[in-house]
Design an enzyme around this catalytic site. Sequence first.
Site, mmCIF file in Angstrom:
data_model
loop_
_atom_site.group_PDB
_atom_site.id
_atom_site.type_symbol
_atom_site.label_atom_id
_atom_site.label_comp_id
_atom_site.label_asym_id
_atom_site.label_seq_id
_atom_site.Cartn_x
_atom_site.Cartn_y
_atom_site.Cartn_z
ATOM 1 N N SER A 223 0.798 -1.236 0.000
ATOM 2 C CA SER A 223 0.000 0.000 0.000
ATOM 3 C C SER A 223 0.825 1.277 0.000
ATOM 4 O O SER A 223 0.263 2.375 -0.089
ATOM 5 C CB SER A 223 -0.952 0.009 1.194
ATOM 6 O OG SER A 223 -2.090 -0.776 0.931
ATOM 7 N N LYS B 26 0.124 3.840 -2.654
ATOM 8 C CA LYS B 26 -0.835 4.944 -2.536
ATOM 9 C C LYS B 26 -0.157 6.307 -2.374
ATOM 10 O O LYS B 26 -0.816 7.343 -2.479
ATOM 11 C CB LYS B 26 -1.799 4.677 -1.384
ATOM 12 C CG LYS B 26 -2.688 3.447 -1.599
ATOM 13 C CD LYS B 26 -3.671 3.259 -0.453
ATOM 14 C CE LYS B 26 -4.585 2.059 -0.674
ATOM 15 N NZ LYS B 26 -3.982 0.786 -0.276
ATOM 16 N N SER C 158 -6.025 3.698 4.467
ATOM 17 C CA SER C 158 -5.479 2.938 3.338
ATOM 18 C C SER C 158 -6.573 2.291 2.494
ATOM 19 O O SER C 158 -6.439 1.163 2.022
ATOM 20 C CB SER C 158 -4.504 1.858 3.835
ATOM 21 O OG SER C 158 -3.720 1.361 2.776
#
Length: 387
Positions: free
Chosen positions: A62, A65, A122
């Site tokens: 993640s 991102k 997230s």
Amino acid sequence: MKRFVIAIFTIALTFSAFSPYVQAEEKGVQLTESAKSAILIERDTGQVLYEKNGHEKLPPASMTKIMTMLLIMEAIEEGKLTWDEKIRTSEYAASMGGSQIFLEAGEEMTTDEMLRGIAIASGNDASVAMAERIAGSEDAFVEKMNTKVKELGLENTKFQNPTGLPAKEHYSTASDMAVIAKELLKYEGITKYTGQYEDYLRQDTEKKFWLVNTNKLVKFYPGVDGLKTGFTAEAKYCLTATAQKDNMRVIAVVFGAPTPKERNAQVTNMLDYAFSHYKTHPMFERNVPVAKVHVSKGSVKELDAVTSEPISVLTKKGENIDDVVKEINVDEKVKAPVKKGDKVGSIILKKGSQVLSESDLIAGSDSLEASWWQLFKRSLGHFTKLD
């Protein structure tokens, strides 16, 4: 385009005995024993303070991102997106697994709310919803992500989605991730989101949703205000963190730690090392006018050339700077149209022959092509002055 130096100034700071940075690894410092790779940089200069396997290609999970948030912030600055615009969730976005804020197909949230869902919790669903809004589809957004990778000069990063969910040929490196984080941190407002430990979505509804930051250092390490964690079974525990103390902002990246406790401990080691050994001397903030640029056949004849990022000089603690020279270069001939943010020159900080910092200068505003009537009036005014 030809360039010319329009100003060279000695920055008299009444400091002395500057010496260039030394990477921690050269002195045998081991800060991230169990991580697969790691890097520590100072944000303004980009100088590397510590590195371990920094160019090894690994799944970023993640931390992907960070790029997604960068493209969101760019769209807002360019006026292509507003904070209060309502973003509709597609069925596809709502179907995302993993970390999510449980958006329903057809549900709308503002850009501000979506970004909170991405930065704090997230949210994969929020990431895809924003990707579809900005680029029209997830695939088109991924193209934008990889175009930005090339613009940043990164050779070891490739994205397949805006979430970091496992995918073939989806990889980055600690070094590249630090550069992407550095670029995101140009937008000072981003830490308002990444630095929040908890918040709520759907505040006044029956579906009130509690957001808790996946980056626990935001709560437990003074000065940490971002950026993004990551975890998959393949990637293990990852974190790109940033902290600021005494005018110095650093970025620490860890890939592949075996546990969240070890990930946080190793990032803490790097942050402690940076703040105990180094000092930043700020020179310019972002968007500061430092020169004028002439625009040929523009609706505006002159534009401010402004700094594209914060500019500083880094030293070890106990060492200072003296006789730093500022060299400003602007394009000799800039033709309309010019858009705000277009590169129009550079600013370089030097000590002797050593380049300490080099950064782009950008247009502070637009200058469209002048109309025939504007050009006629200018030529008429020119002849009148000759008379």
